[in-house]
Enzyme design. Structure first.
Site, PDB file in Angstrom:
ATOM      1  N   ASN A   1       0.900  -1.048  -0.032  1.00 57.32           N
ATOM      2  CA  ASN A   1       0.007  -0.081   0.019  1.00 57.32           C
ATOM      3  C   ASN A   1       0.803   1.186  -0.064  1.00 57.32           C
ATOM      4  O   ASN A   1       0.513   2.308  -0.659  1.00 57.32           O
ATOM      5  CB  ASN A   1      -1.086   0.006   1.077  1.00 57.32           C
ATOM      6  CG  ASN A   1      -0.198  -0.001   2.637  1.00 57.32           C
ATOM      7  OD1 ASN A   1       0.823  -0.556   2.684  1.00 57.32           O
ATOM      8  ND2 ASN A   1      -0.889   0.705   3.421  1.00 57.32           N
TER       9      ASN A   1
ATOM     10  N   GLU B   1       3.680  -5.028  12.414  1.00 54.24           N
ATOM     11  CA  GLU B   1       2.754  -3.652  12.116  1.00 54.24           C
ATOM     12  C   GLU B   1       1.657  -4.152  11.196  1.00 54.24           C
ATOM     13  O   GLU B   1       1.852  -4.570   9.923  1.00 54.24           O
ATOM     14  CB  GLU B   1       3.675  -2.592  11.593  1.00 54.24           C
ATOM     15  CG  GLU B   1       4.569  -1.904  12.383  1.00 54.24           C
ATOM     16  CD  GLU B   1       5.069  -0.750  11.922  1.00 54.24           C
ATOM     17  OE1 GLU B   1       4.889  -0.244  10.720  1.00 54.24           O
ATOM     18  OE2 GLU B   1       5.798  -0.325  12.889  1.00 54.24           O
TER      19      GLU B   1
ATOM     20  N   CYS C   1      -3.444   1.458   6.432  1.00 56.58           N
ATOM     21  CA  CYS C   1      -3.664   0.704   7.553  1.00 56.58           C
ATOM     22  C   CYS C   1      -4.413   1.446   8.625  1.00 56.58           C
ATOM     23  O   CYS C   1      -5.331   1.043   9.416  1.00 56.58           O
ATOM     24  CB  CYS C   1      -2.496  -0.141   8.038  1.00 56.58           C
ATOM     25  SG  CYS C   1      -1.223   1.271   8.568  1.00 56.58           S
TER      26      CYS C   1
ATOM     27  N   GLU D   1       7.571   0.724  16.703  1.00 54.27           N
ATOM     28  CA  GLU D   1       8.623   1.006  15.945  1.00 54.27           C
ATOM     29  C   GLU D   1       8.636   2.854  16.203  1.00 54.27           C
ATOM     30  O   GLU D   1       7.530   3.316  16.572  1.00 54.27           O
ATOM     31  CB  GLU D   1       8.951   0.701  14.524  1.00 54.27           C
ATOM     32  CG  GLU D   1       9.208  -0.845  14.547  1.00 54.27           C
ATOM     33  CD  GLU D   1       9.570  -1.433  13.591  1.00 54.27           C
ATOM     34  OE1 GLU D   1       9.816  -0.901  12.279  1.00 54.27           O
ATOM     35  OE2 GLU D   1       9.528  -2.755  13.209  1.00 54.27           O
TER      36      GLU D   1
HETATM   37  P1  NAD Z   1       0.283  -9.446   2.902  1.00 54.00           P
HETATM   38  O1  NAD Z   1       0.407  -9.961   4.941  1.00 54.00           O
HETATM   39  O2  NAD Z   1      -0.444 -10.243   2.037  1.00 54.00           O
HETATM   40  O3  NAD Z   1       1.835  -9.248   2.620  1.00 54.00           O
HETATM   41  C1  NAD Z   1       2.801  -8.295   3.000  1.00 54.00           C
HETATM   42  C2  NAD Z   1       4.122  -8.776   2.814  1.00 54.00           C
HETATM   43  O4  NAD Z   1       4.361 -10.127   3.335  1.00 54.00           O
HETATM   44  C3  NAD Z   1       4.446  -9.126   1.402  1.00 54.00           C
HETATM   45  O5  NAD Z   1       5.691  -8.640   0.960  1.00 54.00           O
HETATM   46  C4  NAD Z   1       4.111 -10.524   1.058  1.00 54.00           C
HETATM   47  O6  NAD Z   1       4.742 -10.939  -0.081  1.00 54.00           O
HETATM   48  C5  NAD Z   1       4.823 -10.983   2.161  1.00 54.00           C
HETATM   49  N1  NAD Z   1       4.080 -12.442   2.698  1.00 54.00           N
HETATM   50  C6  NAD Z   1       3.134 -13.079   2.313  1.00 54.00           C
HETATM   51  N2  NAD Z   1       3.040 -14.281   2.873  1.00 54.00           N
HETATM   52  C7  NAD Z   1       4.260 -14.635   3.380  1.00 54.00           C
HETATM   53  C8  NAD Z   1       4.685 -15.577   3.991  1.00 54.00           C
HETATM   54  N3  NAD Z   1       4.055 -16.686   4.286  1.00 54.00           N
HETATM   55  N4  NAD Z   1       6.151 -15.371   4.662  1.00 54.00           N
HETATM   56  C9  NAD Z   1       6.729 -14.145   4.713  1.00 54.00           C
HETATM   57  N5  NAD Z   1       6.156 -13.315   3.849  1.00 54.00           N
HETATM   58  C10 NAD Z   1       4.992 -13.173   3.320  1.00 54.00           C
HETATM   59  O7  NAD Z   1      -0.065  -7.881   3.441  1.00 54.00           O
HETATM   60  P2  NAD Z   1      -0.425  -6.910   2.034  1.00 54.00           P
HETATM   61  O8  NAD Z   1      -1.950  -7.241   1.543  1.00 54.00           O
HETATM   62  O9  NAD Z   1       0.428  -6.527   1.242  1.00 54.00           O
HETATM   63  O10 NAD Z   1      -0.696  -5.508   2.791  1.00 54.00           O
HETATM   64  C11 NAD Z   1      -1.902  -5.181   3.300  1.00 54.00           C
HETATM   65  C12 NAD Z   1      -1.830  -5.135   4.882  1.00 54.00           C
HETATM   66  O11 NAD Z   1      -0.978  -4.780   5.463  1.00 54.00           O
HETATM   67  C13 NAD Z   1      -3.217  -4.683   5.678  1.00 54.00           C
HETATM   68  O12 NAD Z   1      -3.774  -5.747   6.612  1.00 54.00           O
HETATM   69  C14 NAD Z   1      -2.897  -3.757   6.262  1.00 54.00           C
HETATM   70  O13 NAD Z   1      -3.539  -3.119   7.388  1.00 54.00           O
HETATM   71  C15 NAD Z   1      -1.536  -4.105   6.498  1.00 54.00           C
HETATM   72  N6  NAD Z   1      -0.529  -2.820   6.862  1.00 54.00           N
HETATM   73  C16 NAD Z   1      -0.250  -2.528   8.005  1.00 54.00           C
HETATM   74  C17 NAD Z   1       0.411  -1.350   8.380  1.00 54.00           C
HETATM   75  C18 NAD Z   1       0.934  -0.949   9.625  1.00 54.00           C
HETATM   76  O14 NAD Z   1       1.813  -0.068   9.926  1.00 54.00           O
HETATM   77  N7  NAD Z   1       0.164  -1.567  10.647  1.00 54.00           N
HETATM   78  C19 NAD Z   1       0.744  -0.471   7.322  1.00 54.00           C
HETATM   79  C20 NAD Z   1       0.665  -0.829   6.071  1.00 54.00           C
HETATM   80  C21 NAD Z   1      -0.192  -2.163   5.747  1.00 54.00           C
END
Ligand code: NAD
Length: 490
Positions: A158, A256, A290, A471
């Site tokens: 995002n 996060e 998020c 963080e």
């Molecule tokens: P996601 O969990 O699908 O993917 C995030 C990352 O993790 C990607 O690089 C993905 O390739 C990797 N990943 C996926 N499966 C994995 C595994 N088994 N092992 C290791 N890595 C793996 O999330 P997304 O769809 O890319 O992002 C959206 C989510 O992120 C939403 O839930 C959003 O709220 C959250 N988010 C949180 C914050 C925060 O600061 N709290 C900030 C931005 C986004």
């Protein structure tokens, strides 16, 4: 700087390992969300590429961790300057890769990416450790901090470069080396940044970027025995997998994660400020932040008035082609995600909810070339119960629900009635109430009469299923270092 490929050819990314670009034989298609067309090929890396990157990071660690904070700071600042110097190219690329507007990328994503390096390049110069005296025992105790080693960094789609640099900057500022894996859906700006690392003076192997999917490259990084620390931003479901994958090695973890963030609007709120800010907090970056608001609780005495004005304002939040500087929102990240977000609107309707504007109510006129893009209008839903899936699950799109409440105690209970606890917003002019409510809300950040104002010195993170750890300047320093207590008897 690399030139973006011609519209008809594909941009082909390479991994960056040990200071060199390394081609990969397998690729994943990456789509331009505003047209729905494949425009880029991202390496589909696996265990072997992660192994190479960890090896390079391990080799670079002794020299990098021995540098003075001032030397590392200078390099981080140079990298920040180089990102700033290429602001336009980065902003165009981030927009094309993610679907967000060029304006948002130019004013938020890319400046913040540069600032992450500048911020941690500065904060590393100002840390001190603790000391305690035990005179009665003839002892002096003090703590020392050391970098952990190879940091594994995994980021979502995002805010691609913004969140990746939020991890790389503190990790390397304190002397770690890093293996980072950006989201496979948004890898381009990370690859572009690799072109700047050498010029900034980042030695080979200090930052390695391996592109690929979560289940392959991500899982290999998480379960690598020589990566003692994982900083992850993404969904709660993936965090659970990372916990399992890293468990045999007892790694340091920082998560996060997602949110289902409430905005609580009391009858004494300044609606002139509150309405435009709540529209922004609900729909900014297509609702793909998020911290976006997705449950709006409004005190019953102002509910009808608020709802009418809020819907009017939401209808003015313009969606369109990301390069058009007059639009507020571009396209959602992918077809699957668009369908998922639309699915929640259908679900709300099936559960008796009313859709007041956006999806299924208003139509969106797009140029011919963007008709297959993943666009969706800001959507406001009401008449949904707190237990409905739209009020419980993270939608992560331009959808927000508005419901009335009657008392302070009731709204706190309802706001906390989700598994998440990332952020919350409170609108009121009553200072006493603001303190009371902020204290009782289960959220890592509570904004009052504003939204998304961040001092990077202060902790950031979530409670409950929204994260583990915090963080920020001191918190990142703590996380990215190991602390040791030394006792000396004299
Ligand atoms: P996601 O969990 O699908 O993917 C995030 C990352 O993790 C990607 O690089 C993905 O390739 C990797 N990943 C996926 N499966 C994995 C595994 N088994 N092992 C290791 N890595 C793996 O999330 P997304 O769809 O890319 O992002 C959206 C989510 O992120 C939403 O839930 C959003 O709220 C959250 N988010 C949180 C914050 C925060 O600061 N709290 C900030 C931005 C986004």
């Amino acid at each position: 700087m690399p030139k973006m490929a011609d519209q008809r050819t594909h941009l082909v990314l390479e991994n960056y390992i040990g200071g060199k670009f390394v081609p990969c034989s397998r690729h994943i298609d990456s789509y331009d969300p505003s047209t729905g067309e494949v425009y880029c090929k991202v390496p589909d890396s696996d265990k072997e590429e992660i192994e190479e990157a960890v090896k390079a990071a391990k080799e670079a660690f002794p020299a990098w961790s021995s540098k003075s904070p001032a030397e590392r700071s200078q390099i981080l600042n140079k990298l920040a300057d180089l990102i700033d110097a290429h602001l336009d190219e980065f902003a165009q690329a981030e927009s094309r890769d993610q679907g967000k507007t060029v304006t948002f990328a130019r004013t938020v994503d890319i400046p913040r990416s540069a600032y992450n390096f500048r911020f941690f390049g500065s904060s590393i110069l100002h840390h001190t450790t603790e000391c305690s005296q035990m005179d009665h025992m003839g002892c002096l105790n003090y703590t020392i901090r050391s970098p952990v080693g190879v940091a594994g960094l995994i980021s979502p789609w995002n805010l691609p470069l913004y969140l990746l640099t939020w991890k790389i900057a503190p990790a390397i500022a304190v002397g770690n080396t890093a293996v980072a894996k950006p989201s496979e859906m948004t890898s381009v700006t990370a690859w572009m940044m690799c072109k700047l690392l050498d010029e900034a003076g980042v030695p080979p192997g200090v930052v390695n970027i391996v592109f690929g999917t979560g289940p392959r490259a991500g899982a290999a990084l998480v379960s690598h025995p020589e990566v003692p620390l994982i900083s992850f931003t993404g969904s709660t479901a993936t965090a659970q997998r990372i916990t399992e994958g890293s468990a045999p090695y007892c790694k340091k973890l920082s998560f996060e994660l997602g949110g289902k963030n409430p905005a609580i609007i009391f009858q004494d709120a300044n609606l002139q400020e509150c309405i435009p800010n709540t529209v922004r907090s609900s729909f900014l970056n297509q609702g793909e932040v998020c911290l976006c608001t997705s449950r709006i609780f409004v005190e019953r005495s102002i509910y009808s008035d608020f709802l009418q004005k809020f819907v009017e304002a939401a209808q003015k939040w313009k969606t369109g082609v990301p390069t058009d500087s007059s639009v507020n929102n571009g396209a959602l990240i992918s077809k699957e995600h668009l369908e998922k977000v639309r699915g929640y609107v259908k679900l709300a309707q099936a559960e008796g909810g009313k859709v007041l504007c956006g999806e299924g109510v208003t139509s969106l006129d797009l140029p011919e070339r963007n008709k297959s893009g993943y666009f969706m209008l800001p959507t406001v839903i009401t008449d949904v119960s707190d237990e409905s899936r739209c009020m419980q699950e993270e939608i992560f799109g331009p959808v927000t629900c508005v419901v009335p409440f009657d008392s302070e105690e009731e709204v706190i209970r309802r706001a906390n009635n989700v598994k998440y606890g990332l952020s919350a917003v409170v609108w009121s002019r009553d200072v006493g109430r603001i303190h009371r409510v902020a204290k009782k809300l289960q959220a890592g950040t509570v904004w009052t009469n504003c939204w998304l104002i961040r001092d990077l010195n202060l902790p950031f993170g979530g409670m409950k299923c929204s994260g583990i750890g915090r963080e920020g300047a001191k918190d990142s320093y703590d996380f990215f270092t190991e602390v040791k207590t030394v006792t000396i008897k004299h």
